[in-house]
Scaffold this motif. Structure first.
Motif, PDB file in Angstrom:
ATOM      1  N   SER A  79       0.816  -1.223   0.000  1.00 15.84           N
ATOM      2  CA  SER A  79       0.000   0.000   0.000  1.00 15.84           C
ATOM      3  C   SER A  79       0.841   1.260   0.000  1.00 15.84           C
ATOM      4  O   SER A  79       0.324   2.354  -0.253  1.00 15.84           O
ATOM      5  N   ASP A  80       2.133   1.131   0.268  1.00 15.05           N
ATOM      6  CA  ASP A  80       3.016   2.294   0.249  1.00 15.05           C
ATOM      7  C   ASP A  80       3.285   2.768  -1.173  1.00 15.05           C
ATOM      8  O   ASP A  80       3.716   3.895  -1.381  1.00 15.05           O
ATOM      9  N   ASN A  81       3.033   1.905  -2.150  1.00 17.99           N
ATOM     10  CA  ASN A  81       3.208   2.283  -3.547  1.00 17.99           C
ATOM     11  C   ASN A  81       2.094   3.243  -3.950  1.00 17.99           C
ATOM     12  O   ASN A  81       0.911   2.944  -3.739  1.00 17.99           O
ATOM     13  N   PRO A  82       2.422   4.393  -4.525  1.00 18.57           N
ATOM     14  CA  PRO A  82       1.369   5.364  -4.867  1.00 18.57           C
ATOM     15  C   PRO A  82       0.375   4.835  -5.889  1.00 18.57           C
ATOM     16  O   PRO A  82      -0.736   5.345  -5.994  1.00 18.57           O
ATOM     17  N   PHE A 288      15.306  -1.633  -4.376  1.00 19.96           N
ATOM     18  CA  PHE A 288      14.110  -1.533  -5.207  1.00 19.96           C
ATOM     19  C   PHE A 288      12.970  -0.951  -4.386  1.00 19.96           C
ATOM     20  O   PHE A 288      13.157  -0.507  -3.261  1.00 19.96           O
ATOM     21  N   GLN A 289      11.771  -0.915  -4.976  1.00 16.46           N
ATOM     22  CA  GLN A 289      10.562  -0.364  -4.358  1.00 16.46           C
ATOM     23  C   GLN A 289      10.690   1.121  -4.065  1.00 16.46           C
ATOM     24  O   GLN A 289      10.091   1.636  -3.129  1.00 16.46           O
ATOM     25  N   THR A 296      11.817   2.396 -13.141  1.00 15.55           N
ATOM     26  CA  THR A 296      12.033   1.078 -12.526  1.00 15.55           C
ATOM     27  C   THR A 296      11.900   1.104 -11.018  1.00 15.55           C
ATOM     28  O   THR A 296      11.568   0.093 -10.395  1.00 15.55           O
ATOM     29  N   GLY A 297      12.193   2.248 -10.391  1.00 14.74           N
ATOM     30  CA  GLY A 297      12.200   2.314  -8.930  1.00 14.74           C
ATOM     31  C   GLY A 297      13.327   1.521  -8.323  1.00 14.74           C
ATOM     32  O   GLY A 297      13.309   1.238  -7.114  1.00 14.74           O
ATOM     33  N   THR A 592      14.427   3.884  -2.384  1.00 14.39           N
ATOM     34  CA  THR A 592      14.560   2.449  -2.574  1.00 14.39           C
ATOM     35  C   THR A 592      14.904   1.794  -1.237  1.00 14.39           C
ATOM     36  O   THR A 592      15.264   2.467  -0.267  1.00 14.39           O
ATOM     37  N   ARG A 593      14.800   0.456  -1.196  1.00 15.84           N
ATOM     38  CA  ARG A 593      15.110  -0.275   0.026  1.00 15.84           C
ATOM     39  C   ARG A 593      15.649  -1.651  -0.324  1.00 15.84           C
ATOM     40  O   ARG A 593      15.549  -2.106  -1.465  1.00 15.84           O
TER      41      ARG A 593
END
Length: 604
Positions: A79-82, A288-289, A296-297, A592-593
């Motif tokens: 859910s953190d993805n916009p 990523f993320q 690509t993130g 990213t993480r």
């Protein structure tokens, strides 16, 4: 004399069903006759309604509980993805707080459950309950009960497939491989969430409420000649062994960064061209993320480290397709000055912002970057949440050292902001009212950082895109400032000119006044960052040099091995630290993480 015989109903293809019949030649002892063993039938316990064996019941509830935790925590992370519309819609029922640990431990427990269940099924001779050949009933004339029993077998194989997909993609994500795997992992998770509803519904349609209640009314497993000894115990031991092996393999294969001792430290301004770095070990981390980064993130980060007995030196190189230093510039329109950039007062700018890079050093390898990441609009019940509702950074008591390089806020002038993450602190009145950003336990070290914003603060509820903002300072010489900023490109993903400056100092700006503003033509764009004063105190412990070229940033940073500050982690031999890094491509908070930490070892 009448005895009990048994028959396994064909309608039960997912759990053991016991049915009482009275006929001569059976076994009252609960053991099967030779003919029953051959046919796969099991002796009855004489219950009126179906019941499941204890092993199946225990493993069923362990799996169901773990799967639900895994799904809910995974959806919270997603859910953190916009762009995660469905996940965001579910946020009111999703858990908050330090979600990463729950998610990863649930994943490990699913490994345990899957292994235990397979061993248990095999050793207790129950594999026939989900045999694919049972699906033939769907193609034959049969009762409604038999049809739904076959549907349950099909659903079981759907679940097995989903677990394999989620496990495989989850392991790949844990190792740092993202991109399309994230989509597959998330899609499988949502299908698994739908499976739960389908599983319950099909069991109800197959046998009504008693078919559902059987899983909470366990009974002993019936002995047959096909069984092998202690199926549940062997299953549990096997599951524990698999989880222990996975955890051990993870621990033993984690990357280790060796901080080598050198006689003379590298010169920061030479970046990776200093010969010291040619012999330094390198660790590569897939992150990523994030957001942006060419869509690509994701960004591959390289880390090197050395020390000269006095200072620690780190070299970081990461992928970033553009040189971004335009942090919330402002443009003059007919009604005043306006932000160029989205979401400035909820701390979630994703277009016109500066590139950043962060590295943290922790004494714990806890999931969630050393236990600092807490999701949700209000992870702390008695303290404010973040203004964007995404979560807060804080710890349960330990101190995490953080260095954050900010391209337009001192990063290109030799400063790396020395910060920390610790226990959440009490909010100030402005933070409590959301006039200022509340950050939980994420703050700058004691001292001063010289950057401030070139506009007055507003509360999120007060700000509208159409309204002008109050600018603090204007260029002393507009032509000089515009030349320093270089070419303006309205594309936020565009790379700005090499050497361009998107901040103003006290010397090249003047306080805002209507008279000075009247001399500036409409359409003028000026920086949104001011450099006033000097870096000082603990916050000034880290120095750095950085440059962007060919789609990569390179940053070389240094700090004393031992600072004596409780907000820092000392780099000394014999003390392991754990590292996480984050890349920000012209975004304020959506970095990213990577889940796995890198172990740092200081060479004597």
């Amino acid at each position: 004399m009448q005895h009990l015989t048994i028959g396994v109903e064909m309608s039960d293809l997912t759990h053991v069903t016991f049915r009482s019949t009275l006929s001569p030649g059976g076994l009252a002892s609960g053991k099967a006759t030779d003919s029953q063993v051959k046919s796969g039938e099991r002796p009855s316990r004489g219950f009126e309604h179906p019941r499941s064996d204890i092993g199946t019941s225990l493993l069923h509830w362990a799996t169901a509980t773990t799967l639900l935790i895994s799904l809910l925590t995974g959806i919270r992370i997603a859910s953190d993805n916009p762009k995660a519309v469905i996940s965001k819609w579910l946020t009111p029922i999703l858990p908050q707080g330090e979600i990463w640990s729950w998610h990863f431990f649930a994943g490990l427990t699913l490994f345990f459950c899957a292994t235990s269940y397979l061993l248990y099924m095999r050793r207790s001779a129950l594999t026939r309950r989900a045999a694919p050949k049972r699906l033939k009933v769907l193609l034959l004339p049969a009762s409604r009960k038999l049809k739904f029993a076959a549907v349950n077998v099909a659903l079981h194989w759907v679940l097995y497939s989903l677990v394999v997909v989620m496990t495989g993609t989850g392991v790949a994500l844990y190792l740092g491989y993202g991109n399309w795997l994230i989509y597959i992992h998330s899609t499988a998770a949502f299908i698994a969430l739908g499976y739960i509803f389908a599983h319950v519904t099909s069991h109800y349609l197959m046998g009504g409420i008693w078919q559902l209640l059987r899983i909470v009314r366990p009974t002993k497993l019936v002995l047959t000649r096909a069984m092998r000894p202690r199926p549940l115990l062997i299953g549990i031991v096997g599951g524990v062994a698999v989880v222990a092996a996975l955890a051990g393999a993870d621990w033993l294969t984690r990357d280790t960064l060796i901080m080598r001792r050198v006689s003379t430290g590298p010169k920061l301004e030479r970046l990776l061209d200093d010969p010291v770095w040619a012999q330094a070990p390198v660790v590569r981390i897939r992150t990523f993320q994030g957001i942006n980064l060419g869509g690509t993130g994701e960004s591959l980060v390289e880390i090197r480290a050395v020390h000269d007995d006095k200072k620690a030196y780190f070299a970081f190189r990461w992928e970033d397709p553009s040189r971004s230093v335009r942090r919330l510039p402002v443009i003059k329109r007919a009604d005043g000055w306006h932000h160029i950039g989205n979401n400035p007062y909820i701390d979630d700018v994703t277009d016109f912002y500066e590139d950043k890079f962060a590295v943290i050093f922790s004494t714990t390898a806890q999931f969630g970057s050393g236990g600092v990441a807490h999701f949700g609009s209000k992870p702390l019940a008695n303290l404010p949440g973040s203004r964007n509702g995404r979560g807060l950074h804080y710890t349960d008591g330990h101190m995490v050292d953080m260095w954050q390089w900010k391209s337009s806020r001192g990063g290109l002038n030799g400063h790396v902001d020395d910060m920390y993450m610790g226990p959440p602190r009490a909010p100030t009145p402005d933070e409590a009212s959301q006039l200022a950003r509340y950050q939980g336990g994420y703050w700058g070290d004691p001292g001063n950082a010289y950057y401030v914003y070139n506009f007055e603060a507003l509360r999120p509820s007060e700000y509208q895109v159409s309204q002008p903002v109050h600018v603090k300072r204007l260029p002393k010489d507009l032509a000089v400032t515009e030349k320093a900023m270089g070419h303006w490109d309205p594309n936020p993903d565009a790379s700005v000119d090499d050497g361009s400056i998107w901040w103003m100092t006290e010397d090249d700006s003047v306080p805002y006044s209507p008279e000075a503003d009247a001399k500036i033509p409409l359409g003028t764009i000026i920086p949104g960052v001011l450099h006033l004063g000097k870096y000082s105190g603990d916050r000034n412990d880290v120095s750095g040099a950085a440059h962007w070229q060919d789609g990569h940033w390179t940053l070389v940073a240094s700090r004393n091995l031992i600072t004596g500050s409780k907000y820092d982690q000392d780099f000394v031999p014999g003390r392991s630290l754990y590292i996480w890094v984050a890349v920000f491509d012209h975004t304020q908070t959506r970095h990213t993480r990577h889940p796995r930490p890198v172990r740092l070892v200081v060479q004597e």
